[in-house]
Design an enzyme around this catalytic site. Sequence first.
Site, short mmCIF file in Angstrom:
data_model
loop_
_atom_site.label_atom_id
_atom_site.label_comp_id
_atom_site.label_asym_id
_atom_site.label_seq_id
_atom_site.Cartn_x
_atom_site.Cartn_y
_atom_site.Cartn_z
N CYS A 1 0.76 -1.62 0.17
CA CYS A 1 0.02 -0.24 0.21
C CYS A 1 0.50 1.23 0.00
O CYS A 1 1.89 0.90 0.16
CB CYS A 1 -1.37 0.10 0.94
SG CYS A 1 0.38 0.25 3.08
N PRO A 2 0.53 2.05 -0.63
CA PRO A 2 0.81 3.55 -0.30
C PRO A 2 2.48 4.05 0.60
O PRO A 2 3.32 4.46 0.85
CB PRO A 2 -0.27 4.50 -0.37
CG PRO A 2 -1.63 4.69 -1.00
CD PRO A 2 -1.13 2.77 -0.30
#
Lengths: 105, 840
Positions: free
Chosen positions: A9-10
Amino acid sequence: MFIVCVTACPTGIAHTFMAAESLQNHAAAKGLEIKVETQGSLGIDNEIDEADIARADGVIIASAVAIEGAERFEGLPIIECSVEDPVGEGEAVIDALLAEIENAG
Amino acid sequence: MSQAFEFSCPLPHGLHARPATALAAFCEPFDADIVLTNTRSGEQASARSVLAMISADIREGDRCEVAIGGNEAEAARAALQSWIENRLPHCDDDLADEEESAPAAEVPRSLALLEPEFVRGTGLSAGIGQGAAVVLSGPRFPAALLEAAGDSVGREWQKITTARAGAVRQLESALADRAGAEAAVLQAHLAILQDGEFAARLQDKLESSGPSSSAAKAIAATVAHFDALLGATGNPYLQERALDIQDVAQRLMHEIYGDRARAPLPGLEADSVVIADTLAPGDFIALNGPRLKGLVLESGGRTSHTVLLAKAAGVPVLAGANQASAFARSAAGPLILDAGSGLLLDGAKSAVRAYYRREKDRNDRIEARFAAFAGQEARTRDGVRLEVAANIALPDEAETAFAAGAEGIGVFRTEMLFVGREEPPGEEEQHDAYRRAVEAAQGRPVIIRTFDIGGDKPVPWLQGDTEENPFLGVRGARLYPRVEDVFRTQLRAMLRAAAHGDLRVMLPMISTPDELRWARGVYDSVRAELEMAGKAHAAAPLGVMIEVPSAVYAIDRLAPLSDFFSIGSNDLAQYFLAADRGNEQLKDLYTAFQPSFLRLLQELVDEAKSHGVYIGLCGDMASDERALPLLAGLGLDEISLTAPQIPRTKAALAELDSVACRRMLGRAVGCAYSSEVLAELDAFTAGQSGRTLFSEDLVVFAERAEGKVAAIKQLVDLAHLAGRTDHAAALEEAVWQREDVFSTGLGFGIAIPHCKSAAVRQNSLCVARYAKPLDWQSRDGQPVDTVIMLIVRESDAGEAHMKIFAKLARSIMHEEFRDGLRACPDEESLLRFLAEAAGN
């Protein structure tokens, strides 16, 4: 049936692990063997190696960013989705991969 | 025989008042006519006229031709060419030392949502002020005076020349007992009054203003002329010089017309935010008081004298806000100045005022926490003393320093008394400045450093041989034997001032014991002189700055001759690393966190202590909070830093254990790279704080939140109050950067906004529970009642906390966990629940 997954994820703090958890839970519920590699701020955890890939039937890449070592999975039936998809619809993602495996096989 | 040469202007800010003044002063003694021509603009200027030179708008890179005629043309050319090559580039060096608050950032999301009206500028000192708009514009010559007809041209000119002479006398006498920034301002005004170009312009305007011409009209027209000339260049430095000219014009008017000369300044009846496109320093002084909540200078820049005075007075300042006066006139409500974010806002909307009330309230509470430390002795957690003193450059700064909790003055840099003037300062002027500082100290020590000039700091009264490499040249104490009388005068002034308090003398740039021995000899002889003359004085301890590496390995010889040492970490690092502090390309090399430099410091301090000498440190390292554990670990007796940092430094020190710091220093010295040192320090400090991931002050149960923006803001503010971040706006933005990628609303009524950011001081988990759920654009479309915000330090790498976050993230996927979380009725139970879930 053995599936492998990579979640990323980011910021690498939360969704990476939540997606992983969800996939693990749903796979277990379906009686499938699963190995989930997480790529986050702890670095790469539970890395998927050659031996795993050799016997894997399919791969799920649940990621918002480009993952490390994407080349490993060339040739395998694959589902690519966002990292949030498994969090809300873990079962649907796995079903999608199962369908993909059937079509390929 | 006429001479000529060319040069390219090396100064980033162009040839403005300061370098032009230095150049004019340099050309003064030569029997020659020196004319500069700016080949870009075609403007010509006599090198004797500061105003003419700055009017020529010579910018960085402009090629200039210099034509020299007259009897000493040859000598003048040789000297000037060399001066331009060696000295001119360094005229602006001390401008780089000025601090500025962070550049204008994004408007925080929570503020943007309120859609305030605002204009942007550059904040020059953090702070928030609110008040009625007071717009001042232009020089304030009363209309009546400008309309009145004058006498004959001859008589009006007489008035002007008499006024000039009177103003010059006034300024010279004012200069006799002023120091520092104020003196520099007056000096600049004096230069303008004596400038040939200025006089020529006055005469010209007087003669060409027609039959009703008057001194007043001529003066006003001259001001307008220079305003237009300097204002039109678009160069902020030139625009600021226009202010000095306005001040001089006002003074001349006053000489001629007395009290009729000035339209009165509006008195500030209520809290006000003052806006001016420019403001003369004298006017700022008149306006300053409790009602002045903020100052906006439409075209003023960092270096205007007014800005310096406002900063010193603690008034928030916004500069370069071009449309401010137009904005103020059309604003419907009071003005709000948010210098930290670089904004001037219209406070018409109650929501905007409420927002800033909360901001100010929060900032005040945080300041109050630090302020509580101001009055305390600086000690580590385990009770070890480390005196925290202040650096000052003007005696007027002493009072503010002590109010901020300074335990002494660690270095009073006296250069401001010596630079930018024709002659070195006299004994009385110096004595007055030192006495004022010492009296403000009320018994606390004041270390005054003897003048550190020469070499790289051009000074008109010091005409030495030009040096190839002034930075490694005759500067600081090396210079004293050549200007022994100047040194003696300063010592006399210091020893006399020592009768009024605890004054200590410090010598800069000592490289060998010989230099110190010589200086001591002079010191002793000055003392003897004062004795014989029966003048009141006292023995002042004499110490040395350790800033030249050779002194580090001569500590054993310096110790018997020194009453104390102070490490000048800036210069010591520069000489040690062979790196220029101002060189952008060497940014990564020039850092106090180089392990080899830390080893040098450790050896130096250990050696000094083995000889029983008191040792302190002044330099940027002391103001860098990251370095504090190292400074505490070194075992220094004192550190000296900028006054506003003092309360927070004392607070930070109180969290550190001195023994652990000593071990940390050992680890740092053993690191391979400065980046390693910083990462270790980061983790160390976070650990030392004793603050944990979860904490009572990070949980809030509330009735509702306006929306996602308000909820995130509430959590960020919580983290800010709890000291988990120093930059709430930056943290808010970091959380939103993540939130913008895709919503952190997972469904199940939970949201987990999060970020990894340099704004985070300590990894933290902040939780808010809302009785009324709010929309979070969650996957499942359901509103959210529990918001868990995870914030992680940027330099965090695989720490225990990350494992906890990962574990919690996984737990959220389990219904049992979610139900348990929701069932917690209050802050305490929720905290316990989370701690348990994270525990095993």
